[in-house]
Write a protein that holds these residues in place. Structure first.
Motif: not given
Length: 311
Positions: A159-161, A227-229, A234-237, A243-247
């Motif tokens: 989770y990357i936000t 994994f949290l960030s 850290d966002l995947p390529k 141009q998204q900011r959450t994964f």
């Protein structure tokens, strides 16, 4: 129709609570926030009294009760994490039920203190654990409960936000107030995992910084690399290119669990359950609070399997 008060009306999550109060055909009689950017209230409850000072808010609630015979039924709490237990106690002292955002408290011993106060009061303490109400998670739990217990599921949680520089300057950037990154953005995932996969058997922390954390959790029925960030790097390529900011991704035995949709009404469903006396109480939330408290205080080690983002 029940009478509600809302604490933390200017916060990020407050609009979901305002909507839930409205959707369940109840009314907001008072709201509090030290910041006055609360124009969102016009959409839902323009006639609710608003206060920027706790003392005046508290006095208004008492005045309504004693002078106007207007009882307060529920207090919805969307304030910073470290204030939750204090504001829950205020709700119970007012003779109301408390509905508190997660994390309900920062430490397990805070739960014990609240449980004692709850027994002495007329009100109950409820928290928002909306992932337990998501259809995909409910279906997953049914599947796990029905499966033979001859092995453990292999899970990767990512989770990357992304958050900007404001995050560090806010209360969320202070561990003593937010509980740190794992508590602030991860506690509902840990609750979901313990609810679905059973008791925690191992909790190892591989990384813990102000902006990211990672580790390994083993439950009765699952091994989880997490994994949290809040770091956009850290966002995947492929996510960056869009141009998204959450994964957000959860894979179970290398199959992705799809639960990106279905979030919009979960707070309303939570309120419906609470109003039917079917909400989530203190004991339901205890496992996730124990998990994040351990993550916050454990030494960094190499035990367990590491998340792929660490390699």
């Amino acid at each position: 129709m029940k009478n509600f008060a809302l604490m933390g009306a200017a916060g990020y999550i407050a609009p979901r609570h305002l909507k839930a109060i409205k959707d369940t055909n109840n009314t907001l009689i008072a709201a509090l926030d030290k910041f006055d950017s609360v124009g969102i209230m016009d959409r839902y409850f323009p006639n609710a009294n608003f206060f920027t000072e706790f003392e005046r808010f508290d006095r208004h609630i008492e005045k309504l009760k004693r002078n106007d015979a207007i009882a307060l039924d529920y207090v919805s709490i969307c304030t910073p994490n470290y204030l939750h237990d204090s504001h829950i106690r205020m709700a119970l002292r007012s003779g109301a039920h408390a509905i508190c955002e997660k994390p309900i408290v920062l430490n397990p011993w805070n739960i014990d203190a609240l449980a004692a106060i709850e027994k002495e009061s007329q009100g109950s303490i409820n928290t928002i654990l909306q992932l337990r109400l998501h259809t995909a998670i409910i279906d997953l739990k049914k599947k796990v409960d029905a499966s033979p217990k001859n092995g453990k599921y292999e899970i990767d949680l990512t989770y990357i936000t992304s958050r900007g520089k404001w995050y560090d300057a806010s209360w969320k950037g202070e561990d003593s107030k937010s509980g740190g990154i794992a508590t602030n953005i991860g506690v509902h995932f840990y609750d979901m995992l313990s609810w679905v996969f059973g008791n925690v058997q191992e909790n190892a922390v591989h990384l813990r910084t102000p902006h990211k954390a990672a580790g390994y959790l083993e439950f009765e029925n699952a091994r989880v690399r997490w994994f949290l960030s809040i770091d956009a790097e850290d966002l995947p390529k492929e996510v960056k290119e869009k141009q998204q900011r959450t994964f957000r991704a959860i894979t179970i035995d290398q199959e992705e669990l799809e639960f990106s949709d279905g979030f919009t009404e979960l707070h309303t469903i939570s309120y419906q359950k609470i109003l039917q006396h079917q909400g989530f109480g203190l004991e339901e939330v205890r496992p996730s609070i124990e998990i994040v408290q351990d993550i916050r205080n454990s030494e960094i080690n190499n035990l367990g399997y590491k998340h792929p983002f660490l390699k």
